[in-house]
Design an enzyme around this catalytic site. Structure first.
Site, PDB file in Angstrom:
ATOM      1  N   SER A 175     -15.229 -25.412  58.849  1.00  0.00           N
ATOM      2  CA  SER A 175     -13.902 -25.964  59.150  1.00  0.00           C
ATOM      3  C   SER A 175     -13.685 -25.943  60.650  1.00  0.00           C
ATOM      4  O   SER A 175     -14.347 -25.182  61.371  1.00  0.00           O
ATOM      5  CB  SER A 175     -12.837 -25.078  58.479  1.00  0.00           C
ATOM      6  OG  SER A 175     -11.556 -25.380  58.961  1.00  0.00           O
TER       7      SER A 175
ATOM      8  N   TYR B   1      -8.433 -17.025  56.046  1.00  0.00           N
ATOM      9  CA  TYR B   1      -9.288 -18.204  55.807  1.00  0.00           C
ATOM     10  C   TYR B   1     -10.266 -18.374  56.975  1.00  0.00           C
ATOM     11  O   TYR B   1     -11.471 -18.532  56.785  1.00  0.00           O
ATOM     12  CB  TYR B   1      -8.399 -19.444  55.656  1.00  0.00           C
ATOM     13  CG  TYR B   1      -9.173 -20.739  55.552  1.00  0.00           C
ATOM     14  CD1 TYR B   1      -9.944 -21.023  54.434  1.00  0.00           C
ATOM     15  CD2 TYR B   1      -9.122 -21.686  56.574  1.00  0.00           C
ATOM     16  CE1 TYR B   1     -10.660 -22.211  54.333  1.00  0.00           C
ATOM     17  CE2 TYR B   1      -9.821 -22.882  56.479  1.00  0.00           C
ATOM     18  CZ  TYR B   1     -10.594 -23.148  55.361  1.00  0.00           C
ATOM     19  OH  TYR B   1     -11.300 -24.326  55.274  1.00  0.00           O
TER      20      TYR B   1
HETATM   21  P1  NDP Z   1     -10.493 -29.027  47.045  1.00  0.00           P
HETATM   22  O1  NDP Z   1      -9.469 -28.003  46.732  1.00  0.00           O
HETATM   23  O2  NDP Z   1     -10.276 -30.431  46.638  1.00  0.00           O
HETATM   24  O3  NDP Z   1     -11.906 -28.550  46.457  1.00  0.00           O
HETATM   25  C1  NDP Z   1     -12.288 -27.213  46.397  1.00  0.00           C
HETATM   26  C2  NDP Z   1     -13.419 -27.104  45.388  1.00  0.00           C
HETATM   27  O4  NDP Z   1     -13.862 -25.730  45.348  1.00  0.00           O
HETATM   28  C3  NDP Z   1     -12.993 -27.485  43.982  1.00  0.00           C
HETATM   29  O5  NDP Z   1     -13.998 -28.279  43.407  1.00  0.00           O
HETATM   30  C4  NDP Z   1     -12.897 -26.152  43.249  1.00  0.00           C
HETATM   31  O6  NDP Z   1     -13.260 -26.333  41.906  1.00  0.00           O
HETATM   32  C5  NDP Z   1     -13.988 -25.350  43.984  1.00  0.00           C
HETATM   33  N1  NDP Z   1     -13.805 -23.912  43.837  1.00  0.00           N
HETATM   34  C6  NDP Z   1     -12.811 -23.129  44.332  1.00  0.00           C
HETATM   35  N2  NDP Z   1     -12.973 -21.863  43.951  1.00  0.00           N
HETATM   36  C7  NDP Z   1     -14.100 -21.825  43.192  1.00  0.00           C
HETATM   37  C8  NDP Z   1     -14.799 -20.807  42.483  1.00  0.00           C
HETATM   38  N3  NDP Z   1     -14.372 -19.528  42.477  1.00  0.00           N
HETATM   39  N4  NDP Z   1     -15.918 -21.144  41.800  1.00  0.00           N
HETATM   40  C9  NDP Z   1     -16.350 -22.419  41.775  1.00  0.00           C
HETATM   41  N5  NDP Z   1     -15.758 -23.428  42.438  1.00  0.00           N
HETATM   42  C10 NDP Z   1     -14.639 -23.138  43.114  1.00  0.00           C
HETATM   43  O7  NDP Z   1     -10.699 -28.908  48.620  1.00  0.00           O
HETATM   44  P2  NDP Z   1     -11.650 -29.664  49.666  1.00  0.00           P
HETATM   45  O8  NDP Z   1     -12.517 -30.624  49.010  1.00  0.00           O
HETATM   46  O9  NDP Z   1     -10.786 -30.118  50.756  1.00  0.00           O
HETATM   47  O10 NDP Z   1     -12.463 -28.413  50.206  1.00  0.00           O
HETATM   48  C11 NDP Z   1     -13.866 -28.340  50.190  1.00  0.00           C
HETATM   49  C12 NDP Z   1     -14.354 -27.498  51.358  1.00  0.00           C
HETATM   50  O11 NDP Z   1     -13.958 -28.122  52.570  1.00  0.00           O
HETATM   51  C13 NDP Z   1     -13.796 -26.071  51.391  1.00  0.00           C
HETATM   52  O12 NDP Z   1     -14.849 -25.185  51.701  1.00  0.00           O
HETATM   53  C14 NDP Z   1     -12.785 -26.118  52.526  1.00  0.00           C
HETATM   54  O13 NDP Z   1     -12.665 -24.870  53.171  1.00  0.00           O
HETATM   55  C15 NDP Z   1     -13.397 -27.153  53.435  1.00  0.00           C
HETATM   56  N6  NDP Z   1     -12.443 -27.786  54.351  1.00  0.00           N
HETATM   57  C16 NDP Z   1     -11.407 -28.568  53.861  1.00  0.00           C
HETATM   58  C17 NDP Z   1     -10.500 -29.131  54.751  1.00  0.00           C
HETATM   59  C18 NDP Z   1      -9.356 -29.991  54.287  1.00  0.00           C
HETATM   60  O14 NDP Z   1      -8.462 -30.268  55.111  1.00  0.00           O
HETATM   61  N7  NDP Z   1      -9.319 -30.446  53.054  1.00  0.00           N
HETATM   62  C19 NDP Z   1     -10.607 -28.903  56.200  1.00  0.00           C
HETATM   63  C20 NDP Z   1     -11.717 -28.087  56.582  1.00  0.00           C
HETATM   64  C21 NDP Z   1     -12.584 -27.561  55.684  1.00  0.00           C
HETATM   65  P3  NDP Z   1     -12.646 -25.584  40.622  1.00  0.00           P
HETATM   66  O15 NDP Z   1     -11.229 -25.205  40.947  1.00  0.00           O
HETATM   67  O16 NDP Z   1     -12.788 -26.606  39.540  1.00  0.00           O
HETATM   68  O17 NDP Z   1     -13.555 -24.409  40.413  1.00  0.00           O
END
Ligand code: NDP
Length: 272
Positions: A133, A146
């Site tokens: 990030s 975070y």
């Molecule tokens: P989303 O919330 O859309 O996606 C997060 C994903 O992580 C989901 O598929 C969720 O699936 C999965 N997840 C969370 N906890 C668990 C767990 N314990 N086990 C398995 N899967 C898990 O967010 P983003 O797509 O935006 O985020 C993806 C990445 O990008 C993250 O690492 C985030 O830190 C990073 N990021 C995002 C930014 C943004 O502005 N969106 C900016 C910078 C970085 P489920 O709940 O079905 O398990």
């Protein structure tokens, strides 16, 4: 046509889902990993196979990698992407919630790296893409836990890159700025689970100001494309995008910690 085998964690929404779909369109066979089965079933196809698991579960990850190897014999690409954000003042986030933040974001990535690396070493090739990030190089009020998880992933990634490059394995960081997914709404829902004394009123409104541009932010396809490039070309070891993600890190470096903190408070519209 690429016939590589890819694993994408956090593939049930946002960046992970867009990445799984783009990799599949470009010839990869993708194991799409997350907890929400119904969401993963929506993207199941000839080239996308869901694996339902929680990235904090050692045994589930070990079994999943065993299954991938027994059916496909190799792993060409790991996209470590599953993540959550536990917002709140450092003082107020219970350590149990902070530990869980690290368990998902940091140990979740480490668990998958440890599980795939023996196979990539044997095949003498592979690529690991760790999604971090803009907040893995700068840290701002309310996002401390975070950021701590993402800084730690950067440190681990830089170390592992040097450890495995002689085995033909690439390890790449992709650092998104604000991207329009479910992420921001979810992190503010998690914030509501934390109780803050009234003195933190400015912080709580400031945090919302910091992400006020989220509705106009780019979609997850931007990051999916960067992952595809990282997997198929020779990318920089750290790729920050969109441009404002890169600029924030440069601003922190140019301004120094104290002036940068003041500038962030201005952007957060702290009233004093
Ligand atoms: P989303 O919330 O859309 O996606 C997060 C994903 O992580 C989901 O598929 C969720 O699936 C999965 N997840 C969370 N906890 C668990 C767990 N314990 N086990 C398995 N899967 C898990 O967010 P983003 O797509 O935006 O985020 C993806 C990445 O990008 C993250 O690492 C985030 O830190 C990073 N990021 C995002 C930014 C943004 O502005 N969106 C900016 C910078 C970085 P489920 O709940 O079905 O398990």
């Amino acid at each position: 046509m690429n016939q590589g085998i890819a694993l994408v964690t956090g593939a049930s929404s946002g960046i992970g889902r867009a990445t799984a779909e783009l990799l599949a369109q470009n010839g990869y066979y993708v194991f799409a990993i997350a907890r929400r089965k119904y969401r993963l079933e929506q993207i199941r196809s000839e080239r996308i196979e869901p694996i339902i698991l929680d990235v904090t579960d050692d045994e589930a990850v070990r079994k999943a990698i065993g299954y991938v190897i027994s059916t496909k014999s190799r792993i060409d690409l790991l996209v470590n992407n599953a993540g959550i954000s536990q917002l709140g003042a450092v003082e107020c986030v219970p350590l149990e919630a902070a530990r869980y933040q690290l368990e998902v974001n940091l140990f979740g990535y480490a668990r998958f790296m440890q599980a795939v690396l023996p196979h990539m070493r044997n095949q003498k090739s592979g690529c690991i893409v760790n999604i971090v990030s803009v907040l893995s190089r700068i840290s701002v009020p309310g996002f401390g836990w975070y950021s701590a998880s993402k800084y730690a992933i950067e440190a681990l990634t830089d170390a592992v890159r040097g450890e495995v490059m002689e085995f033909g394995i690439d390890v790449v960081l992709i650092a998104p700025g604000l991207i329009k997914t479910e992420f921001v709404p979810k992190e503010f829902r998690l914030l509501e689970t934390i109780s803050h004394p009234p003195e933190y009123k400015n912080l709580l409104s400031g945090m919302r100001n910091l992400v006020a541009d989220e509705p106009e932010a780019p979609g997850p396809e931007l990051i999916a494309k960067a992952v595809l490039d990282a997997a198929t070309a020779s990318p920089p070891v750290r790729h920050a995008l969109p441009l404002d993600s890169k600029m924030s890190v440069i601003a922190r470096w140019l301004l120094g910690a104290r002036i940068f903190a003041w500038a962030v408070r201005l952007q957060m519209k702290f009233s004093r």
